[in-house]
Design an enzyme around this catalytic site. Structure first.
Site, PDB file in Angstrom:
ATOM      1  CD  GLU A   1       9.411  76.517 187.768  1.00  0.00           C
ATOM      2  OE1 GLU A   1       9.395  76.984 186.598  1.00  0.00           O
ATOM      3  OE2 GLU A   1       8.413  76.055 188.321  1.00  0.00           O
TER       4      GLU A   1
ATOM      5  CB  CYS B   1       5.581  76.066 184.956  1.00  0.00           C
ATOM      6  SG  CYS B   1       6.238  74.645 185.814  1.00  0.00           S
TER       7      CYS B   1
END
Length: 501
Positions: free
Chosen positions: A256, A290
């Protein structure tokens, strides 16, 4: 009134030896003050921890899954009891506002609740066989020790997304946190051991372990063949190193990585909702999520009016100590600030018009790195716009055609989160269709940040393709076995093959 670091440690009942006398200095990004000296692992100690994790796995996989879920339930109880001091520690070590620190701990509690239910739902399949007197079954079995690498920006939630699922799936866990935020990891391990104490002897020694150190220490875990799965959350650069190393030994990864997330603002948008979603997405956690909003495409018919409103909203942002009620806290360190400055310089050279930017509160906090969030109007999607800068920079561009806006949104290497604000169902359905956003998260009338644990979290392209948290992400922590059972008195072969002896 904000808790001091020592008060946080006391409320967490954190043993002093965990935060004193070590060889790694940990400074709070809020003011640059030293908050701990933690002990680092050596390459030899990592190997020992992996060996212990492997032994713990052999015992833990034999514990029934609902019983494994009971340990995670107890962990959720402990987290509820210590939510406030742990949330305050997250804020102090990562520089988040207290509400975000508390929210991150709430995510930990939520994923524990999810995983407890999951412990009774690790379902396989019964599959029809083409042969008479046969049936096929699909089983899911525990995989082995799971290595977790987390980033500084979500120092506890990402661990819990992985660990809660891995534990109910029958895996042991090894956690290598960011060297910028090791204290929260040590606190989580301390709370985990409280849950283990309540749980009893079914939890083997070494079921959960922490590995502290820099890149070279993390590489030892990444390269160890006894760790079949590495779940790594961080930068695309990190993923480029971790992915091939694990693949070279035929291990599995959940990656990720970065996100250059965009929002499209239709001329049919509810502008009040859009302003709120954009500002939180762009400046929350000082742009260090993110899922932070980095790019904004605004329809040309409303561009001038909307950008004026957005600038007015930016003018109301308060910057300062995140434990004292301010909306925007500091960047994590000097490197992040330098990257912020370089990105704005390049944006200006590529035709950008900048509102905001620059260092803030330098006299009050000379050893911390507060900045003014920047809004940058760009003539087009230039090279700097296509690169993610982990800081509160929002690039704003015009569009006239929705298909063109979607194409521009997709024209970056990252594919994590995306959103559209529109009250036109045809626009929103196009955006979420196969020809719409190419991201792993595709939102309508909410921003790019704030994912819930019920859905699988992750993205495509250089975001890595991995999925954590909800939905069927649990399958990555297990191995699949397909079984064919013959209950007849004959042995017919598949595909009707005849083989006479």
């Amino acid at each position: 009134m904000a808790l001091t670091i020592q008060e946080i440690y006391q409320q967490l009942r954190l043993p002093s030896e965990l935060v004193e006398g070590g060889d790694l200095d940990v400074h709070s990004p809020i003011n640059g003050a030293l908050m701990a000296k933690v002990a680092c692992d050596t390459k030899e100690s990592v190997g020992d921890k992996v060996a212990q994790s492997e032994e713990a796995f052999r015992a833990w996989r034999q514990v029934p899954a609902p019983r494994r879920g009971e340990l995670v339930r107890l962990l959720g109880e402990v987290l509820r009891e210590y939510k406030h001091p742990l949330g305050a520690l997250v804020s102090a070590e990562a520089g988040k506002i207290l509400e975000e620190g508390l929210g991150e701990v709430q995510e930990m509690i939520d994923i524990c609740d999810f995983a407890v239910g999951l412990s009774r739902q690790l379902y396989g399949l019964t599959i029809a066989s083409e042969r008479p007197g046969h049936h096929m079954r699909e089983y899911w079995h525990p995989l082995g020790p799971v290595g977790i690498i987390s980033a500084f920006n979500f120092p506890v939630a990402v661990w819990s997304w992985n660990s809660a699922l891995a534990l109910v799936c029958g895996d042991s866990i090894l956690w290598k946190p960011s060297e910028k935020t090791p204290v929260t990891a040590l606190a989580c391990q301390h709370l985990f051991m409280m849950a283990v104490e309540r749980f009893g002897d079914d939890a083997p020694e070494g079921l959960s372990q922490i590995i502290i150190g820099a890149k070279d220490i993390g590489e030892v875990m990444v390269d160890d063949e006894r760790v079949p799965l590495i779940s790594a959350t961080g930068s695309t650069r990190m993923g480029r190193e971790v992915g091939p190393r694990v693949a070279s030994r035929f291990g599995k990864t959940i990656l990720e990585l970065g996100g250059n997330n965009a929002i499209i603002i239709s001329d049919k948008a509810d502008q009040d909702m859009a302003i709120t979603g954009i500002v939180f997405g762009a400046v929350g956690t000082c742009g260090q999520r993110c899922t932070s909003t980095r790019r904004l495409f605004v329809h040309e018919a409303i561009y001038d009016e909307f950008v004026a409103r957005l600038k007015a909203a930016y003018g109301k942002i308060t910057i300062g100590n995140p434990l004292e009620g301010h909306l925007v806290g500091p960047l994590i360190d000097a490197d992040s600030f330098n990257n912020f400055e370089k990105a704005l310089q390049k944006a200006a050279a590529e035709g950008g018009v900048i509102t905001g930017g620059g260092r803030a509160l330098v006299d009050q906090y000379p050893d911390a790195f507060y900045v003014n969030p920047a809004l940058v109007e760009m003539p087009e999607q230039t090279s700097i716009v296509q690169n993610e800068t982990f800081a509160p920079i929002l690039y704003v561009m015009k569009y006239s055609n929705l298909e063109d806006a979607i194409a521009k949104q997709n024209a970056v290497k990252q594919g994590l989160s995306s959103a559209i604000f529109s009250t036109d169902v045809r626009e929103t359905e196009l955006f979420t269709s196969a020809v719409g956003s190419d991201c792993g998260i595709v939102n309508v009338n909410i921003g790019t940040s704030g994912a819930e644990i019920g859905g699988a979290f992750g993205g495509e392209k250089e975001t890595g393709g991995g999925r954590e948290s909800g939905s069927d992400a649990w399958k990555a922590y297990m191995r699949r076995a397909t079984s064919t059972v013959n209950y007849s008195r004959e042995l017919p072969l598949a595909q009707g093959i005849k083989f006479d002896l």
